[in-house]
Design an enzyme around this catalytic site. Sequence first.
Site, PDB file in Angstrom:
ATOM      1  N   ASP A  80      -2.561  -4.465   1.762  1.00  0.00           N
ATOM      2  CA  ASP A  80      -3.078  -5.456   1.108  1.00  0.00           C
ATOM      3  C   ASP A  80      -2.446  -5.764   0.057  1.00  0.00           C
ATOM      4  O   ASP A  80      -1.061  -5.731  -0.241  1.00  0.00           O
ATOM      5  CB  ASP A  80      -3.179  -4.014   0.100  1.00  0.00           C
ATOM      6  CG  ASP A  80      -4.917  -4.794  -1.114  1.00  0.00           C
ATOM      7  OD1 ASP A  80      -5.715  -5.351  -1.568  1.00  0.00           O
ATOM      8  OD2 ASP A  80      -4.540  -3.846  -2.577  1.00  0.00           O
ATOM      9  N   LEU A  81      -2.290  -6.281  -0.588  1.00  0.00           N
ATOM     10  CA  LEU A  81      -1.964  -6.932  -2.436  1.00  0.00           C
ATOM     11  C   LEU A  81      -1.788  -6.600  -3.395  1.00  0.00           C
ATOM     12  O   LEU A  81      -0.158  -6.107  -4.288  1.00  0.00           O
ATOM     13  CB  LEU A  81      -1.939  -8.608  -2.409  1.00  0.00           C
ATOM     14  CG  LEU A  81      -1.490  -9.106  -3.001  1.00  0.00           C
ATOM     15  CD1 LEU A  81       0.052  -9.709  -3.397  1.00  0.00           C
ATOM     16  CD2 LEU A  81      -1.223 -10.818  -3.321  1.00  0.00           C
ATOM     17  N   ASP A  82      -2.523  -6.910  -4.472  1.00  0.00           N
ATOM     18  CA  ASP A  82      -3.071  -6.455  -5.756  1.00  0.00           C
ATOM     19  C   ASP A  82      -2.585  -5.003  -6.256  1.00  0.00           C
ATOM     20  O   ASP A  82      -3.694  -3.662  -5.095  1.00  0.00           O
ATOM     21  CB  ASP A  82      -4.273  -6.462  -6.052  1.00  0.00           C
ATOM     22  CG  ASP A  82      -4.317  -8.187  -6.303  1.00  0.00           C
ATOM     23  OD1 ASP A  82      -3.089  -8.637  -6.173  1.00  0.00           O
ATOM     24  OD2 ASP A  82      -5.407  -9.124  -6.123  1.00  0.00           O
ATOM     25  N   THR A 104      -0.103  -6.494  -9.754  1.00  0.00           N
ATOM     26  CA  THR A 104      -1.182  -7.323 -10.400  1.00  0.00           C
ATOM     27  C   THR A 104      -2.393  -6.958 -10.943  1.00  0.00           C
ATOM     28  O   THR A 104      -3.307  -7.403 -11.413  1.00  0.00           O
ATOM     29  CB  THR A 104      -1.748  -8.415  -9.806  1.00  0.00           C
ATOM     30  OG1 THR A 104      -1.272  -7.897  -7.783  1.00  0.00           O
ATOM     31  CG2 THR A 104      -0.609  -9.727  -9.263  1.00  0.00           C
ATOM     32  N   LYS A 131     -11.199  -2.701  -7.872  1.00  0.00           N
ATOM     33  CA  LYS A 131     -10.274  -2.727  -7.699  1.00  0.00           C
ATOM     34  C   LYS A 131     -10.110  -2.832  -5.594  1.00  0.00           C
ATOM     35  O   LYS A 131     -11.469  -2.302  -5.319  1.00  0.00           O
ATOM     36  CB  LYS A 131      -9.037  -1.027  -7.384  1.00  0.00           C
ATOM     37  CG  LYS A 131      -7.638  -1.303  -8.887  1.00  0.00           C
ATOM     38  CD  LYS A 131      -7.256  -0.292  -8.595  1.00  0.00           C
ATOM     39  CE  LYS A 131      -6.249  -0.224  -9.826  1.00  0.00           C
ATOM     40  NZ  LYS A 131      -5.437   0.852  -9.663  1.00  0.00           N
ATOM     41  N   GLY A 132      -9.754  -4.432  -5.211  1.00  0.00           N
ATOM     42  CA  GLY A 132     -10.556  -4.338  -3.980  1.00  0.00           C
ATOM     43  C   GLY A 132     -11.575  -4.918  -3.943  1.00  0.00           C
ATOM     44  O   GLY A 132     -12.268  -5.761  -2.597  1.00  0.00           O
ATOM     45  N   SER A 170      -6.292  -9.024   2.344  1.00  0.00           N
ATOM     46  CA  SER A 170      -6.175  -9.161   0.379  1.00  0.00           C
ATOM     47  C   SER A 170      -8.008  -9.689   0.540  1.00  0.00           C
ATOM     48  O   SER A 170      -7.909 -10.532   0.532  1.00  0.00           O
ATOM     49  CB  SER A 170      -5.659  -9.708  -0.205  1.00  0.00           C
ATOM     50  OG  SER A 170      -5.758  -9.842  -1.690  1.00  0.00           O
ATOM     51  N   ALA A 171      -8.441  -8.825  -0.560  1.00  0.00           N
ATOM     52  CA  ALA A 171      -9.494  -9.715  -1.620  1.00  0.00           C
ATOM     53  C   ALA A 171      -9.467 -10.826  -2.281  1.00  0.00           C
ATOM     54  O   ALA A 171     -10.820 -11.557  -2.250  1.00  0.00           O
ATOM     55  CB  ALA A 171     -10.799  -8.909  -2.220  1.00  0.00           C
ATOM     56  N   LYS A 190     -14.555  -5.786   1.374  1.00  0.00           N
ATOM     57  CA  LYS A 190     -14.097  -4.332   1.490  1.00  0.00           C
ATOM     58  C   LYS A 190     -15.486  -3.421   0.312  1.00  0.00           C
ATOM     59  O   LYS A 190     -15.804  -4.250  -0.584  1.00  0.00           O
ATOM     60  CB  LYS A 190     -12.660  -3.457   0.904  1.00  0.00           C
ATOM     61  CG  LYS A 190     -11.310  -4.724   1.561  1.00  0.00           C
ATOM     62  CD  LYS A 190     -10.362  -4.519   0.578  1.00  0.00           C
ATOM     63  CE  LYS A 190      -9.558  -5.130   1.331  1.00  0.00           C
ATOM     64  NZ  LYS A 190      -8.037  -5.739   0.389  1.00  0.00           N
ATOM     65  N   GLU A 204      -3.529   0.945   0.840  1.00  0.00           N
ATOM     66  CA  GLU A 204      -4.738   0.372  -0.233  1.00  0.00           C
ATOM     67  C   GLU A 204      -4.436   1.670  -0.966  1.00  0.00           C
ATOM     68  O   GLU A 204      -4.104   1.737  -0.985  1.00  0.00           O
ATOM     69  CB  GLU A 204      -5.356   0.296   0.947  1.00  0.00           C
ATOM     70  CG  GLU A 204      -6.710  -0.643   1.542  1.00  0.00           C
ATOM     71  CD  GLU A 204      -6.404  -1.796   0.322  1.00  0.00           C
ATOM     72  OE1 GLU A 204      -6.804  -1.274  -0.728  1.00  0.00           O
ATOM     73  OE2 GLU A 204      -6.879  -2.734   0.716  1.00  0.00           O
ATOM     74  N   ASP A 205      -4.379   0.357  -2.273  1.00  0.00           N
ATOM     75  CA  ASP A 205      -4.502   1.127  -3.268  1.00  0.00           C
ATOM     76  C   ASP A 205      -6.013   1.193  -3.798  1.00  0.00           C
ATOM     77  O   ASP A 205      -6.520   2.741  -4.433  1.00  0.00           O
ATOM     78  CB  ASP A 205      -3.855   0.322  -4.764  1.00  0.00           C
ATOM     79  CG  ASP A 205      -4.485  -0.652  -5.260  1.00  0.00           C
ATOM     80  OD1 ASP A 205      -4.806  -1.431  -3.563  1.00  0.00           O
ATOM     81  OD2 ASP A 205      -4.365  -1.170  -5.858  1.00  0.00           O
TER      82      ASP A 205
END
Length: 223
Positions: A7-9, A15, A43-44, A112-113, A143, A167-168
Site C-alpha cells: 500500500d502507499l499512504d 501521507t 484510511k484505505g 493503493s486506493a 478495499k 497495509e496500514d
Amino acid sequence: MRGFIFDLDGVIVDTAKYHYFAWKHLADELGISFTEKDNENFKGVSRKRCLEILLEMGNKEVSTEQFDRWLAEKNEDYLQYISKMNASEILPDVPKVLNYLKSKNIPMALGSASKNARPILEKVGLLSYFDAIVDGTAVTRAKPDPEVFLIAADLLNVVPEHCVVFEDALAGIEAANAACMLSIGIGEAEVLSEADRVFRDFTEIDLDFIEQLTQMEHKPRKS
Ligand code: BG6
Ligand code: MG
C-alpha cells in the site's frame, strides 16, 4: 515465485497526515467535527467514499455539483501538501526492504486506493522499484474488496496465495485476507487485529523475516 504488494499512504510514505489535514480543513469549513480517530476510518477508503462518510457525519445532503466541488477542493488542498514532498518523507527503513527485494529480483507492486499514487512515487523517487502500479484509477471496487490486490498479483504473474501485502488500513488488511494473501499490518496491533502479523513500522522488520517471506510455501495460519 513470490510477489510483494505495498500500500502507499501510511506504508511507504507518511501521507496519511496530509489526507487528514485536507479533510480536517474541509470539515472545519463545513462545521463538522473531525478528529484523528475519525480519520482512521478514512484510511484505505476512496476519496469519494470519504466525502460521503464526512457528509453523513455532519448529516448533510448536498447536490452532485456541490459534492464534486468539495471533492475537488479536498484534492487541491492535498496536492498542495504533496507538491512539497521529497525522498525525506519515505517512512523509516522502507528503502531497506525495497532494496533487498529488488536485489533478489522479487516482483513488487503498488496496491493503493489513491489516484495520486504515481506522482507521489515519482516525487519521492521510488517509481522504478515497482513492476506494477495498481491505483485508484485502475479499480472499480474499493478495499476491503480484494480487487486491487488480485489485479496486482495478476500483473506480477504470481498466484494470490504467494503474495504478501503490507497495509496500514483495516480495510486493506481485510482486502488482503479476502485475496488469500499474507497480510502484514503496519501500525497499531489493536487497529490491525485481523492481520497475520503486525509491526509498528519497517524498523521492526528485519531482512531475515523478509527472506523467510520470499520462501514461504503458502499463506501460513495465524499462530
Ligand atoms: C488511500 C488513503 O491510500 O487513498 C485514503 O489511505 C485516501 O485515505 C485514498 O482517501 C484516496 O486517495 P486520493 O489521493 O485518490 O484522494
Ligand atoms: Mg494506507
